[in-house]
Design a protein around this motif. Sequence first.
Motif, PDB file in Angstrom:
ATOM      1  N   VAL A 308       0.884  -1.222   0.093  1.00  0.00           N
ATOM      2  CA  VAL A 308      -0.176   0.097   0.085  1.00  0.00           C
ATOM      3  C   VAL A 308       0.730   1.610  -0.021  1.00  0.00           C
ATOM      4  N   LEU A 309       1.578   1.578   0.579  1.00  0.00           N
ATOM      5  CA  LEU A 309       2.643   2.261   0.501  1.00  0.00           C
ATOM      6  C   LEU A 309       3.453   2.902  -0.165  1.00  0.00           C
ATOM      7  N   GLY A 310       3.948   1.725  -0.640  1.00  0.00           N
ATOM      8  CA  GLY A 310       4.682   1.791  -2.123  1.00  0.00           C
ATOM      9  C   GLY A 310       3.958   2.074  -3.201  1.00  0.00           C
ATOM     10  N   GLU A 311       1.976   1.640  -3.781  1.00  0.00           N
ATOM     11  CA  GLU A 311       1.646   2.343  -4.219  1.00  0.00           C
ATOM     12  C   GLU A 311       1.468   4.440  -4.085  1.00  0.00           C
ATOM     13  N   LEU A 312       1.216   4.009  -2.936  1.00  0.00           N
ATOM     14  CA  LEU A 312       0.927   5.805  -2.352  1.00  0.00           C
ATOM     15  C   LEU A 312       2.352   6.272  -3.071  1.00  0.00           C
ATOM     16  N   VAL A 313       3.453   5.863  -2.728  1.00  0.00           N
ATOM     17  CA  VAL A 313       4.478   6.788  -3.295  1.00  0.00           C
ATOM     18  C   VAL A 313       4.991   6.573  -4.631  1.00  0.00           C
ATOM     19  N   SER A 314       4.741   5.413  -5.106  1.00  0.00           N
ATOM     20  CA  SER A 314       5.238   6.354  -6.761  1.00  0.00           C
ATOM     21  C   SER A 314       3.446   6.512  -7.270  1.00  0.00           C
ATOM     22  N   ASN A 315       2.641   6.670  -6.733  1.00  0.00           N
ATOM     23  CA  ASN A 315       1.920   8.065  -7.295  1.00  0.00           C
ATOM     24  C   ASN A 315       2.194   9.215  -7.456  1.00  0.00           C
ATOM     25  N   MET A 316       3.262   9.136  -6.115  1.00  0.00           N
ATOM     26  CA  MET A 316       3.604  10.663  -5.746  1.00  0.00           C
ATOM     27  C   MET A 316       4.942  10.634  -7.158  1.00  0.00           C
ATOM     28  N   ALA A 317       5.724   9.682  -7.232  1.00  0.00           N
ATOM     29  CA  ALA A 317       6.813  10.564  -8.011  1.00  0.00           C
ATOM     30  C   ALA A 317       5.713  10.121  -9.264  1.00  0.00           C
ATOM     31  N   LYS A 318       4.684   8.879  -9.751  1.00  0.00           N
ATOM     32  CA  LYS A 318       4.185  10.053 -10.981  1.00  0.00           C
ATOM     33  C   LYS A 318       3.466  11.964 -11.205  1.00  0.00           C
ATOM     34  N   TYR A 319       2.569  12.070 -10.310  1.00  0.00           N
ATOM     35  CA  TYR A 319       1.626  12.514 -10.596  1.00  0.00           C
ATOM     36  C   TYR A 319       1.719  13.890  -9.080  1.00  0.00           C
ATOM     37  N   ALA A 320       2.910  14.327  -8.776  1.00  0.00           N
ATOM     38  CA  ALA A 320       2.875  14.626  -7.665  1.00  0.00           C
ATOM     39  C   ALA A 320       3.041  16.723  -8.619  1.00  0.00           C
ATOM     40  N   ALA A 321       2.706  18.115  -7.714  1.00  0.00           N
ATOM     41  CA  ALA A 321       3.272  19.019  -8.494  1.00  0.00           C
ATOM     42  C   ALA A 321       4.633  19.614  -7.530  1.00  0.00           C
ATOM     43  N   PRO A 322       5.280  20.381  -8.454  1.00  0.00           N
ATOM     44  CA  PRO A 322       6.304  20.561  -7.735  1.00  0.00           C
ATOM     45  C   PRO A 322       5.874  21.268  -6.560  1.00  0.00           C
ATOM     46  N   GLY A 323       6.528  20.729  -5.099  1.00  0.00           N
ATOM     47  CA  GLY A 323       6.283  21.490  -3.793  1.00  0.00           C
ATOM     48  C   GLY A 323       6.622  20.165  -3.220  1.00  0.00           C
ATOM     49  N   SER A 324       6.230  20.449  -1.920  1.00  0.00           N
ATOM     50  CA  SER A 324       6.886  19.661  -0.299  1.00  0.00           C
ATOM     51  C   SER A 324       5.927  18.407  -0.797  1.00  0.00           C
ATOM     52  N   ALA A 325       6.671  17.031  -0.130  1.00  0.00           N
ATOM     53  CA  ALA A 325       5.567  15.976  -0.415  1.00  0.00           C
ATOM     54  C   ALA A 325       6.813  15.400   0.849  1.00  0.00           C
ATOM     55  N   ARG A 326       5.982  13.987   1.240  1.00  0.00           N
ATOM     56  CA  ARG A 326       6.147  13.821   2.855  1.00  0.00           C
ATOM     57  C   ARG A 326       5.148  12.276   2.532  1.00  0.00           C
ATOM     58  N   LEU A 376      -9.081   3.751   5.292  1.00  0.00           N
ATOM     59  CA  LEU A 376      -7.953   4.780   4.044  1.00  0.00           C
ATOM     60  C   LEU A 376      -8.774   5.877   3.643  1.00  0.00           C
ATOM     61  N   ASP A 377      -7.938   7.255   3.977  1.00  0.00           N
ATOM     62  CA  ASP A 377      -9.226   8.376   3.675  1.00  0.00           C
ATOM     63  C   ASP A 377      -8.516   9.449   2.802  1.00  0.00           C
ATOM     64  N   THR A 378      -9.416   9.134   1.180  1.00  0.00           N
ATOM     65  CA  THR A 378      -8.247  10.458   0.745  1.00  0.00           C
ATOM     66  C   THR A 378      -8.590  11.646   0.747  1.00  0.00           C
ATOM     67  N   THR A 379      -8.105  13.022   0.338  1.00  0.00           N
ATOM     68  CA  THR A 379      -8.649  14.485   0.487  1.00  0.00           C
ATOM     69  C   THR A 379      -7.779  15.389  -0.567  1.00  0.00           C
ATOM     70  N   ARG A 380      -8.470  15.205  -2.055  1.00  0.00           N
ATOM     71  CA  ARG A 380      -7.996  16.778  -2.426  1.00  0.00           C
ATOM     72  C   ARG A 380      -8.426  17.882  -2.124  1.00  0.00           C
ATOM     73  N   SER A 381      -7.512  18.852  -1.665  1.00  0.00           N
ATOM     74  CA  SER A 381      -7.759  20.523  -2.461  1.00  0.00           C
ATOM     75  C   SER A 381      -6.527  21.260  -3.912  1.00  0.00           C
ATOM     76  N   THR A 382      -7.064  22.461  -4.300  1.00  0.00           N
ATOM     77  CA  THR A 382      -6.504  22.676  -4.994  1.00  0.00           C
ATOM     78  C   THR A 382      -5.387  22.802  -5.060  1.00  0.00           C
ATOM     79  N   GLU A 383      -4.661  22.536  -3.214  1.00  0.00           N
ATOM     80  CA  GLU A 383      -2.889  22.819  -3.063  1.00  0.00           C
ATOM     81  C   GLU A 383      -2.683  21.025  -2.640  1.00  0.00           C
ATOM     82  N   ARG A 384      -3.110  20.561  -2.567  1.00  0.00           N
ATOM     83  CA  ARG A 384      -2.598  19.268  -1.422  1.00  0.00           C
ATOM     84  C   ARG A 384      -3.423  18.347  -1.925  1.00  0.00           C
ATOM     85  N   PHE A 385      -2.665  17.062  -1.854  1.00  0.00           N
ATOM     86  CA  PHE A 385      -3.418  15.915  -2.374  1.00  0.00           C
ATOM     87  C   PHE A 385      -2.970  15.004  -1.299  1.00  0.00           C
TER      88      PHE A 385
END
Length: 401
Positions: A308-326, A376-385
């Motif tokens: 699960v965590l590997g999937e979340l990190v892979s999604n970051m690598a594919k879709y994250a916009a410039p900014g912080s990632a944690r 597992l809950d997901t939240t998406r705003s205009t600035e953060r996922f």
Amino acid sequence: MTAASGAWAAAWSSTRLSTWAPRRRTHLLWAACASMLTMLLESESPVGSRFEAAGGLAIALVSVRPVVGGALSLLVAYVFHMVAHGDVAATLPLIGPWLCASVLLTRGYSRPAAYGLVVASAAERVMSLLLFPSDDDLYSFDLFTIVIGCACLVIAELIRRPRVAADAAAERYRQDLERQRLLVVSELHDTVVRDLTRAVMVADRARLAQSPDAPLAAELATMAGSVRTAVEQLRANLQAVSDTTDRDGAGAAGFAALASSAPRPLPDVVAEARAVLSRRGITLETEGLEALEAGAAPPGMRQQLVRVLGELVSNMAKYAAPGSARLIIDADGRTLEAMATNAAPPPPRGKPPGAASSGLGLAGARRRVEALGGTLDTTRSTERFTVILSVPLGARWGPER
């Protein structure tokens, strides 16, 4: 299916069991028994004979339409109690609801419905005796009805038990098949699709790093196009299988999240994602990765959490916009919690490219987490996922053994 249509289907069905259904010879045999009872118990009075015939018809009908036959039998008993006033002896109007309740039990209908029919019939009999007392001694007749009726109910319960057990076994088998289908979807997405997507990204980076007239540029473009097409086709097939499973009513709670092969170590996935993100000017911050390696979770649960965590990190690598990632993981011995957050990319316009998300990754991650007893809950705003998951470490999970 609406509540009204469901109630109508239940009333019109001859059985509520999925592994057993009455055949035509069963209906004919039951009708013959009802006719024999009607002839043997025919009353001497014309009024009693008519009620005997009506009660026999209700008993015959209950084999084909149990709910309709049971309701008709109760109606005949009620009218008989109100009309006869205890002055006419008739057996079928009194014992009919008991026989119909027995059929309801053997056909898999709920016990409250079956025994409610008996209680309603007995209440009507008591009410008629109170409202219209008779000089005739009919209490021995009522005792005969109760003895025969109780014997029928006991036999019905003995018949019902193996039928319901077979139904439950068939339902468990169907759920196991659905779990396996969901497992195939998640496994293919978490392994084959992810590796092919990585191959597309590597081929594109290698092609862009060379000049357009380089010898390998055309071959790399062709390879990337072929792999991207394969990813599209595989994702479409997985999405079709997943949608079919959802329409069939297979819930995430029953998903057996057991992998046939070990996932990639989470530090390796994080290191690769950090390298990809750094080339886009994004810094991936991690905290608490050692919680998974410190034995906080059982081995089987840890394997699923790594996926699960590997999937979340892979999604970051594919879709994250410039900014912080944690990625933050925390475990206190009772619960393991994790949060993955990154800058949200702008909403896609039109159809996404071939290697874009199919939505199966997060759906599979949610199924795995819920199978572990967590959320597992997901939240998406205009600035953060942001994705937040929580798993109880002491929960019982996976298939029963």
